[in-house]
Design a protein around this motif. Sequence first.
Motif, PDB file in Angstrom:
ATOM      1  N   TYR A  16       0.834  -1.196   0.000  1.00  0.00           N
ATOM      2  CA  TYR A  16       0.000   0.000   0.000  1.00  0.00           C
ATOM      3  C   TYR A  16       0.875   1.254   0.000  1.00  0.00           C
ATOM      4  CZ  TYR A  16      -3.633  -3.315   1.463  1.00  0.00           C
ATOM      5  OH  TYR A  16      -4.490  -4.378   1.537  1.00  0.00           O
ATOM      6  N   PHE A  17       0.610   2.152  -0.910  1.00  0.00           N
ATOM      7  CA  PHE A  17       1.231   3.477  -0.971  1.00  0.00           C
ATOM      8  C   PHE A  17       2.759   3.409  -0.982  1.00  0.00           C
ATOM      9  CE2 PHE A  17      -2.959   3.869   1.048  1.00  0.00           C
ATOM     10  CZ  PHE A  17      -3.571   4.677   0.110  1.00  0.00           C
ATOM     11  N   SER A  18       3.301   2.375  -1.601  1.00  0.00           N
ATOM     12  CA  SER A  18       4.765   2.201  -1.739  1.00  0.00           C
ATOM     13  C   SER A  18       5.489   2.389  -0.416  1.00  0.00           C
ATOM     14  CB  SER A  18       5.327   3.199  -2.773  1.00  0.00           C
ATOM     15  OG  SER A  18       4.747   2.987  -4.017  1.00  0.00           O
ATOM     16  N   ASN A  19       4.828   2.015   0.673  1.00  0.00           N
ATOM     17  CA  ASN A  19       5.434   2.236   1.989  1.00  0.00           C
ATOM     18  C   ASN A  19       5.241   1.000   2.878  1.00  0.00           C
ATOM     19  OD1 ASN A  19       6.165   3.056   4.536  1.00  0.00           O
ATOM     20  ND2 ASN A  19       5.068   5.009   4.451  1.00  0.00           N
ATOM     21  N   PRO A  20       6.282   0.197   3.057  1.00  0.00           N
ATOM     22  CA  PRO A  20       6.147  -1.037   3.832  1.00  0.00           C
ATOM     23  C   PRO A  20       5.949  -0.793   5.329  1.00  0.00           C
ATOM     24  CG  PRO A  20       8.422  -0.721   3.151  1.00  0.00           C
ATOM     25  CD  PRO A  20       7.639   0.380   2.526  1.00  0.00           C
ATOM     26  N   ASN A  21       6.142   0.476   5.779  1.00  0.00           N
ATOM     27  CA  ASN A  21       6.060   0.747   7.221  1.00  0.00           C
ATOM     28  C   ASN A  21       4.668   1.131   7.712  1.00  0.00           C
ATOM     29  OD1 ASN A  21       8.842   0.294   7.508  1.00  0.00           O
ATOM     30  ND2 ASN A  21       9.237   2.373   6.717  1.00  0.00           N
ATOM     31  N   LEU A  22       3.698   1.212   6.797  1.00  0.00           N
ATOM     32  CA  LEU A  22       2.348   1.610   7.232  1.00  0.00           C
ATOM     33  C   LEU A  22       1.691   0.480   8.022  1.00  0.00           C
ATOM     34  CD1 LEU A  22       0.932   3.221   3.955  1.00  0.00           C
ATOM     35  CD2 LEU A  22       1.869   4.397   5.952  1.00  0.00           C
ATOM     36  N   ASN A  23       1.017   0.847   9.126  1.00  0.00           N
ATOM     37  CA  ASN A  23       0.260  -0.185   9.847  1.00  0.00           C
ATOM     38  C   ASN A  23      -1.193  -0.185   9.349  1.00  0.00           C
ATOM     39  OD1 ASN A  23      -1.163   1.858  11.185  1.00  0.00           O
ATOM     40  ND2 ASN A  23       0.350   1.955  12.822  1.00  0.00           N
ATOM     41  N   LYS A  24      -2.008  -1.104   9.889  1.00  0.00           N
ATOM     42  CA  LYS A  24      -3.388  -1.270   9.398  1.00  0.00           C
ATOM     43  C   LYS A  24      -4.201   0.014   9.523  1.00  0.00           C
ATOM     44  CE  LYS A  24      -4.260  -6.171   9.746  1.00  0.00           C
ATOM     45  NZ  LYS A  24      -4.771  -7.272  10.532  1.00  0.00           N
ATOM     46  N   LYS A  25      -3.982   0.743  10.628  1.00  0.00           N
ATOM     47  CA  LYS A  25      -4.731   1.979  10.874  1.00  0.00           C
ATOM     48  C   LYS A  25      -4.343   3.054   9.845  1.00  0.00           C
ATOM     49  CE  LYS A  25      -6.929   5.168  13.411  1.00  0.00           C
ATOM     50  NZ  LYS A  25      -8.230   5.501  12.827  1.00  0.00           N
ATOM     51  N   ASP A  26      -3.021   3.160   9.574  1.00  0.00           N
ATOM     52  CA  ASP A  26      -2.565   4.138   8.564  1.00  0.00           C
ATOM     53  C   ASP A  26      -3.226   3.844   7.213  1.00  0.00           C
ATOM     54  OD1 ASP A  26      -0.757   5.133  10.426  1.00  0.00           O
ATOM     55  OD2 ASP A  26       0.870   3.807   9.756  1.00  0.00           O
ATOM     56  N   ILE A  27      -3.254   2.551   6.878  1.00  0.00           N
ATOM     57  CA  ILE A  27      -3.810   2.153   5.574  1.00  0.00           C
ATOM     58  C   ILE A  27      -5.309   2.457   5.535  1.00  0.00           C
ATOM     59  CG2 ILE A  27      -4.295   0.181   4.067  1.00  0.00           C
ATOM     60  CD1 ILE A  27      -1.597  -1.016   5.105  1.00  0.00           C
ATOM     61  N   LYS A  28      -6.010   2.118   6.607  1.00  0.00           N
ATOM     62  CA  LYS A  28      -7.463   2.378   6.661  1.00  0.00           C
ATOM     63  C   LYS A  28      -7.751   3.881   6.492  1.00  0.00           C
ATOM     64  CE  LYS A  28     -11.217   2.246  10.075  1.00  0.00           C
ATOM     65  NZ  LYS A  28     -12.401   2.303   9.316  1.00  0.00           N
ATOM     66  N   ASP A  29      -6.930   4.705   7.157  1.00  0.00           N
ATOM     67  CA  ASP A  29      -7.123   6.153   7.056  1.00  0.00           C
ATOM     68  C   ASP A  29      -6.990   6.656   5.624  1.00  0.00           C
ATOM     69  OD1 ASP A  29      -7.738   6.819   9.645  1.00  0.00           O
ATOM     70  OD2 ASP A  29      -5.653   7.124  10.257  1.00  0.00           O
ATOM     71  N   ARG A  30      -6.107   5.989   4.865  1.00  0.00           N
ATOM     72  CA  ARG A  30      -5.803   6.498   3.519  1.00  0.00           C
ATOM     73  C   ARG A  30      -6.676   5.895   2.422  1.00  0.00           C
ATOM     74  NH1 ARG A  30       0.625   7.085   2.873  1.00  0.00           N
ATOM     75  NH2 ARG A  30      -0.086   7.954   0.879  1.00  0.00           N
ATOM     76  N   LEU A  31      -7.535   4.916   2.803  1.00  0.00           N
ATOM     77  CA  LEU A  31      -8.439   4.319   1.815  1.00  0.00           C
ATOM     78  C   LEU A  31      -9.864   4.842   2.006  1.00  0.00           C
ATOM     79  CD1 LEU A  31      -7.393   0.530   1.925  1.00  0.00           C
ATOM     80  CD2 LEU A  31      -6.648   2.269   0.289  1.00  0.00           C
ATOM     81  N   GLY A  32     -10.456   5.351   0.945  1.00  0.00           N
ATOM     82  CA  GLY A  32     -11.877   5.720   0.971  1.00  0.00           C
ATOM     83  C   GLY A  32     -12.641   4.589   0.292  1.00  0.00           C
ATOM     84  N   VAL A  33     -13.662   4.085   0.965  1.00  0.00           N
ATOM     85  CA  VAL A  33     -14.278   2.856   0.469  1.00  0.00           C
ATOM     86  C   VAL A  33     -15.765   3.038   0.182  1.00  0.00           C
ATOM     87  CG1 VAL A  33     -14.759   0.451   1.066  1.00  0.00           C
ATOM     88  CG2 VAL A  33     -12.604   1.504   1.791  1.00  0.00           C
ATOM     89  N   VAL A  34     -16.183   2.608  -0.996  1.00  0.00           N
ATOM     90  CA  VAL A  34     -17.619   2.565  -1.315  1.00  0.00           C
ATOM     91  C   VAL A  34     -17.928   1.148  -1.797  1.00  0.00           C
ATOM     92  CG1 VAL A  34     -19.481   3.474  -2.751  1.00  0.00           C
ATOM     93  CG2 VAL A  34     -17.683   5.011  -1.949  1.00  0.00           C
ATOM     94  N   LEU A  35     -18.640   0.403  -0.950  1.00  0.00           N
ATOM     95  CA  LEU A  35     -18.965  -0.977  -1.307  1.00  0.00           C
ATOM     96  C   LEU A  35     -20.402  -1.078  -1.769  1.00  0.00           C
ATOM     97  CD1 LEU A  35     -17.193  -2.986   1.523  1.00  0.00           C
ATOM     98  CD2 LEU A  35     -16.483  -2.759  -0.851  1.00  0.00           C
ATOM     99  N   ASP A  36     -20.637  -2.075  -2.603  1.00  0.00           N
ATOM    100  CA  ASP A  36     -21.951  -2.303  -3.192  1.00  0.00           C
ATOM    101  C   ASP A  36     -23.030  -2.432  -2.110  1.00  0.00           C
ATOM    102  OD1 ASP A  36     -23.565  -2.607  -5.294  1.00  0.00           O
ATOM    103  OD2 ASP A  36     -23.228  -4.739  -5.577  1.00  0.00           O
ATOM    104  N   GLU A  37     -22.714  -3.200  -1.070  1.00  0.00           N
ATOM    105  CA  GLU A  37     -23.743  -3.509  -0.066  1.00  0.00           C
ATOM    106  C   GLU A  37     -24.016  -2.366   0.917  1.00  0.00           C
ATOM    107  OE1 GLU A  37     -21.647  -7.180   1.165  1.00  0.00           O
ATOM    108  OE2 GLU A  37     -21.175  -6.848  -0.937  1.00  0.00           O
ATOM    109  N   GLY A  38     -23.107  -1.397   1.002  1.00  0.00           N
ATOM    110  CA  GLY A  38     -23.390  -0.246   1.849  1.00  0.00           C
ATOM    111  C   GLY A  38     -22.887  -0.344   3.275  1.00  0.00           C
TER     112      GLY A  38
END
Length: 283
Positions: free
Chosen positions: A62-84
């Motif tokens: 994710y984001f060419s950065n191996p040091n990101l933790n799960k929270k960092d990644i979640k913060d940087r992803l905006g998600v729109v899923l079919d089911e809502g």
Amino acid sequence: MEDVLSISKVSKHFKSFILNNININIKENCITGFLGKNGTGKTTLIKIILGLVHKDEGEIHYFSNPNLNKKDIKDRLGVVLDEGYFYDNLTLNEMKDLVSSTYTNWNNKKYENYIKRFKLDGKQLISSLSKGMKMKYALALALSHNADLLIMDEPTSGLDPEVRKELMQILSEYVQQDGKSVFFSTHITSDLEQVADEIIIINNGEILEQVSKDELLEEYRLIKGNNEILEKLNKSDLSLINKTNYGFSAITNKYEKIRKEFPEIIIERTNLNEIFLAKTEVY
Ligand SMILES: Nc1ncnc2c1ncn2[C@@H]1O[C@H](COP(=O)(O)OP(=O)(O)OP(=O)(O)O)[C@@H](O)[C@H]1O
């Protein structure tokens, strides 16, 4: 251009379906369309990216950065899923309060602007939203926490042309901001024709191709001619052959070769839908 997402050798085995050896890259400041027919593995791969389904093999960076933790990644992803994934008995603002508390960089001003722009009412119950309104609400949430990569699963399915156009406009505006990227799945090629920079085609759980939209549109042509020519052509060079008493049409990526052999043939540009059908028919 940096990769915001790099997926290598990812596989998932279900009882009757295999997502097989997926290798793709999502580039920064691009809209990447993830194109595939129903049941070809789009949702499964998106859920793997989001950590909602466990992969059996492979790596995701994710984001060419191996040091990101799960929270960092979640913060940087905006998600729109079919089911809502919303609670029907809450109002939009109540649901927003729940969602916003899970993000580090929530921006309420942005949320309010999007709610206004999308003509939604924060005091309205989620259960009262139509499909299009629900998608807009999900998008408002996804765009209000300063995400860098917007990931959307079939955001346009079931929406009317006006709302689809508006959504495509928003996505185009979004990627014009520095460091923002979009990855969305669809089986509607006209959406991609309008906004995509890059296209990834999936078929039967395997990636057929990752290519720029412009290259893809250059690769194939519609050819037309009389039936004597059709008799002489190598059928394995042609897809979507349509033959009548008066002549034939077909899609081909061998149009230069065919033009040399049969200068009288008519060659026209074609659209993404025909190219997609040709590719998934041949393979
Ligand atoms: N949890 C699961 N267990 C078993 N099989 C599954 C599971 N999730 C998905 N599948 C199967 O994986 C295949 C791909 O499904 P997926 O939802 O990823 O396709 P899709 O391309 O998103 O389709 P659509 O466009 O119809 O939403 C289907 O055959 C589906 O039945």
